[in-house]
Design a protein around this motif. Sequence first.
Motif, PDB file in Angstrom:
ATOM      1  N   UNK A 162      80.584  58.110  99.846  1.00 57.83           N
ATOM      2  CA  UNK A 162      79.704  59.268  99.648  1.00 57.83           C
ATOM      3  C   UNK A 162      78.357  59.065 100.315  1.00 57.83           C
ATOM      4  N   UNK A 163      77.781  57.874 100.139  1.00 61.74           N
ATOM      5  CA  UNK A 163      76.475  57.597 100.732  1.00 61.74           C
ATOM      6  C   UNK A 163      76.557  57.587 102.254  1.00 61.74           C
ATOM      7  N   UNK A 190      89.382  48.458 110.920  1.00 61.71           N
ATOM      8  CA  UNK A 190      89.605  47.049 110.571  1.00 61.71           C
ATOM      9  C   UNK A 190      89.022  46.696 109.213  1.00 61.71           C
ATOM     10  N   UNK A 191      88.146  47.556 108.675  1.00 63.38           N
ATOM     11  CA  UNK A 191      87.668  47.351 107.311  1.00 63.38           C
ATOM     12  C   UNK A 191      88.758  47.718 106.311  1.00 63.38           C
ATOM     13  N   UNK A 192      89.559  48.697 106.660  1.00 66.87           N
ATOM     14  CA  UNK A 192      90.606  49.183 105.765  1.00 66.87           C
ATOM     15  C   UNK A 192      91.934  48.448 105.941  1.00 66.87           C
ATOM     16  N   UNK A 211      84.434  51.690  98.844  1.00 64.65           N
ATOM     17  CA  UNK A 211      84.578  52.297  97.534  1.00 64.65           C
ATOM     18  C   UNK A 211      83.952  53.684  97.542  1.00 64.65           C
ATOM     19  N   UNK A 212      84.344  54.553  96.582  1.00 66.87           N
ATOM     20  CA  UNK A 212      83.897  55.956  96.605  1.00 66.87           C
ATOM     21  C   UNK A 212      82.387  56.138  96.753  1.00 66.87           C
TER      22      UNK A 212
END
Length: 264
Positions: free
Chosen positions: A72-73, A44-46, A67-68
Amino acid sequence: MTTNSSVLSSSTSFFESDTWLFSVYVLTIYEIVFWLCNSFLIFIELVDIPWIDQYRIQKQKKKLRFQPEIVRLMIKETIINQISSLAFLPILYYTFEYFGHVDLHGSRPAWSTVLYQIALFILSEDTIFFWTHYLFHTPWLYKNIHKKHHVYKQPTGVTAVLSDPIEAIQTEFAMWFMPVFLKETHIFTICLWVAIRVYQTVAAHSGYNFPYIMTQYWLPELMPGAIAHDFHHQHGKWNYGSFFSLWDQLMGTHRLSASKTTVN
């Protein structure tokens, strides 16, 4: 040949041991709840779904959209969290056995016993978590340890695992203090406790105020859940409790909206 046989025997005995069984039970419950909840939140975030978006707490801000650098984190910290869980569970089992006993083979206790113990676990965890969390918000500890958890002022489920190793130890201590010192527990109760705690943690960081399935819908002042913890992430203070708001109300750190101006 003897050395290889003894290593094989030792490995086989571990995978047939109660240590292994305990670890599998707990890790399986953890993974099921963690990934079921987070898979939904990531989805639901996307994807914008209006009837779901209406429950987003920070509607005034754009979605994270992962975001990238965020991705990654989150991947890095999630992998660390998963690996540390694998290493931690055998240690946890030995700790249980040192102070008491976990019943892995007997029948489930009466529901009255299960619910009584779960209530003790929640009350103990909430108290320890509040005071240690409150301590982590003192200037030096916040800057050097707890700030990592507050990287994002707009939390989502997987950000719950963003933490310094020292803070991770604090979280585990709060969760397992009462179960360990209760002396006698059953694996069913332990697994139920894991499911409750993982769901509560992910829900608190979800960024959504869903009806029916979250505590704040039923007990908004006593168990404000995502409403309280989202506000905590937005402002970096207030609302230090996990399950309840009782300690926050007693300490004057309970705040849910701009209209409620109680501060510490």
